[in-house]
Motif scaffolding. Structure first.
Motif, short mmCIF file in Angstrom:
data_model
loop_
_atom_site.label_atom_id
_atom_site.label_comp_id
_atom_site.label_asym_id
_atom_site.label_seq_id
_atom_site.Cartn_x
_atom_site.Cartn_y
_atom_site.Cartn_z
N GLU A 62 0.82 -1.21 0.00
CA GLU A 62 0.00 0.00 0.00
C GLU A 62 0.86 1.27 0.00
OE1 GLU A 62 -3.02 0.44 -0.57
OE2 GLU A 62 -3.93 -1.50 -0.25
N PRO A 63 0.38 2.32 -0.68
CA PRO A 63 -0.95 2.49 -1.30
C PRO A 63 -1.06 1.98 -2.73
CG PRO A 63 0.24 4.54 -1.44
CD PRO A 63 1.15 3.58 -0.70
N GLY A 64 0.01 1.29 -3.21
CA GLY A 64 0.00 0.84 -4.59
C GLY A 64 -1.15 -0.07 -4.96
N LEU A 65 -1.54 -0.96 -4.05
CA LEU A 65 -2.63 -1.89 -4.34
C LEU A 65 -3.97 -1.15 -4.46
CD1 LEU A 65 -1.62 -4.83 -1.99
CD2 LEU A 65 -1.34 -4.69 -4.47
N THR A 66 -4.18 -0.16 -3.61
CA THR A 66 -5.39 0.66 -3.73
C THR A 66 -5.37 1.46 -5.03
OG1 THR A 66 -5.68 0.82 -1.33
CG2 THR A 66 -6.74 2.50 -2.66
N ILE A 67 -4.20 1.98 -5.38
CA ILE A 67 -4.06 2.74 -6.62
C ILE A 67 -4.38 1.85 -7.82
CG2 ILE A 67 -2.37 3.85 -8.15
CD1 ILE A 67 -1.04 4.97 -5.60
N ALA A 68 -3.96 0.59 -7.76
CA ALA A 68 -4.24 -0.34 -8.87
C ALA A 68 -5.73 -0.49 -9.13
CB ALA A 68 -3.61 -1.70 -8.58
N GLY A 69 -6.53 -0.38 -8.06
CA GLY A 69 -7.98 -0.44 -8.22
C GLY A 69 -8.57 0.81 -8.82
N ILE A 70 -7.82 1.90 -8.79
CA ILE A 70 -8.28 3.18 -9.36
C ILE A 70 -7.89 3.27 -10.83
CG2 ILE A 70 -8.02 5.69 -9.24
CD1 ILE A 70 -7.50 5.31 -6.20
N VAL A 71 -6.64 2.85 -11.14
CA VAL A 71 -6.15 2.92 -12.53
C VAL A 71 -6.48 1.60 -13.23
CG1 VAL A 71 -4.38 4.64 -12.00
CG2 VAL A 71 -3.80 2.23 -11.81
N LYS A 72 -7.75 1.31 -13.35
CA LYS A 72 -8.20 0.00 -13.85
C LYS A 72 -7.71 -0.32 -15.25
CE LYS A 72 -12.45 0.23 -11.07
NZ LYS A 72 -12.03 -0.76 -10.07
N LYS A 73 -7.51 0.71 -16.08
CA LYS A 73 -7.00 0.49 -17.43
C LYS A 73 -5.51 0.81 -17.52
CE LYS A 73 -11.47 1.50 -19.58
NZ LYS A 73 -12.22 2.40 -20.52
N GLY A 74 -4.91 1.12 -16.39
CA GLY A 74 -3.48 1.38 -16.32
C GLY A 74 -2.81 0.28 -15.53
N LYS A 75 -1.70 0.63 -14.87
CA LYS A 75 -0.98 -0.37 -14.07
C LYS A 75 -0.12 0.32 -13.02
CE LYS A 75 2.37 -0.76 -17.87
NZ LYS A 75 3.07 -1.68 -18.80
N VAL A 76 0.31 -0.48 -12.05
CA VAL A 76 1.14 0.02 -10.97
C VAL A 76 2.40 -0.83 -10.88
CG1 VAL A 76 1.30 0.41 -8.48
CG2 VAL A 76 -0.86 0.84 -9.66
N MET A 77 3.53 -0.16 -10.73
CA MET A 77 4.82 -0.84 -10.49
C MET A 77 5.28 -0.49 -9.07
SD MET A 77 7.37 -2.71 -11.38
CE MET A 77 7.15 -2.90 -13.17
N GLY A 78 5.39 -1.49 -8.22
CA GLY A 78 5.89 -1.29 -6.86
C GLY A 78 7.36 -1.64 -6.77
N THR A 79 8.16 -0.72 -6.24
CA THR A 79 9.60 -0.99 -6.08
C THR A 79 9.99 -0.88 -4.61
OG1 THR A 79 10.27 1.32 -6.40
CG2 THR A 79 10.11 -0.07 -8.37
N ASP A 80 10.99 -1.65 -4.24
CA ASP A 80 11.49 -1.64 -2.86
C ASP A 80 12.88 -2.27 -2.86
OD1 ASP A 80 9.75 -1.34 0.02
OD2 ASP A 80 11.68 -2.35 0.15
N LEU A 81 13.66 -1.95 -1.83
CA LEU A 81 14.97 -2.59 -1.64
C LEU A 81 14.84 -4.01 -1.11
CD1 LEU A 81 17.36 -0.02 0.12
CD2 LEU A 81 17.70 -1.11 -2.09
#
Length: 281
Positions: A62-81
């Motif tokens: 989060e908040p990437g997973l919630t964002i993924a539900g908003i950008v239904k025709k787009g996409k989310v890339m989550g990055t972390d170390l």
């Protein structure tokens, strides 16, 4: 990257990998606690259904997973170390049936993406742990499309976040820990109003704003609060690992006394305060 920055990066990576199991265990509690800050980030990003969004320091998702539900025709890339954190994020995405969310292990100071790739960038409580915050900001600026927005949250001052200072102040009183070097990664590194605003502006972002967002941590009981802090709070675990059982017990009792004095037997619900900063390319 300079040797010192590389060392900080590796320390952060090891720490978050070590605590990824604790964050998974307490995911429902921590995500409820941090939701107001994520909601404000999302509000500030002004997302469109087709956006491609980068979520930096993605943690457990989060908040990437919630964002993924908003950008239904787009996409989310989550990055972390942390591989461990991203594993939990991917598990959470699968559990929720989210298919437009992917993760990539990467350092924010060396993002593996082309210039002008993302429509928006979110970063919830990652900034204060970046080895070099200006380098990180410039990298995010680089991969953001013109007109795109970046929004991040950082903790407000320690006096507004008793949920963490109740434990850490008691530890410091008993153990006399050496203060971290100025500018070292830590919870309240970005607490000064205007600090992240200045970083955003130095990187080239415009229309930069800063907003205070308050939240609540519902710990219910003292034991639950203590257990959670020992599972997810790296400074707490690091400090307590350096002392004996008698001192640990003394610290725990004093924390309970301090918290009880504030809540007087009521349900343990801590107030918190954060800053959300947003800017536009």
């Amino acid at each position: 990257m300079e040797e010192q920055l590389t060392l900080i990066r590796e320390q952060q990576k090891d720490s978050w990998n070590k605590f990824s199991h604790g964050w998974k265990k307490w995911d429902d509690t921590t995500m409820s606690f941090l939701k107001p800050m994520g909601d404000e980030i999302i509000k500030r990003l002004k997302l469109k259904e087709t956006d491609y969004v980068l979520d930096v320091a993605a943690g457990t998702g989060e908040p990437g997973l919630t964002i993924a539900g908003i950008v239904k025709k787009g996409k989310v890339m989550g990055t972390d170390l942390s591989e461990g954190m991203l594993q939990v994020a991917n598990e959470n995405a699968k559990l929720r049936g989210i298919e437009n969310y992917k993760t990539q292990l990467s350092d924010v100071s060396e993002l593996p993406f082309d210039d002008n790739t993302f429509d928006a960038i979110s970063c919830r409580f990652g900034y204060m742990f970046f080895p070099d915050m200006l380098i990180a900001t410039k990298e995010m600026y680089r991969v953001l499309k013109p007109g795109g927005r970046i929004a991040t949250s950082v903790w407000n001052t320690s006096d507004k976040n008793f949920w963490v200072t109740a434990t850490m102040s008691t530890i410091n009183n008993n153990m006399k820990l050496d203060p971290p070097p100025p500018g070292a990664p830590g919870m309240f590194r970005c607490a000064a109003s205007g600090l992240v605003v200045e970083l955003f502006e130095k990187a080239g972002l415009k229309n930069v704003s800063e907003t205070i967002v308050n939240g609540k941590l519902n710990s219910e009981t003292l034991e639950k609060y203590w257990d959670m802090m020992n599972d997810v709070a790296a400074p707490v675990v690091s400090a307590l690992s350096k002392t004996d059982d008698l001192t640990k017990s003394k610290i725990k009792n004093e924390v309970f006394e301090l918290v009880n004095e504030k809540f007087k037997g009521e349900s343990i619900t801590f107030d918190s305060s954060a800053l959300v900063i947003c800017g536009e390319k």
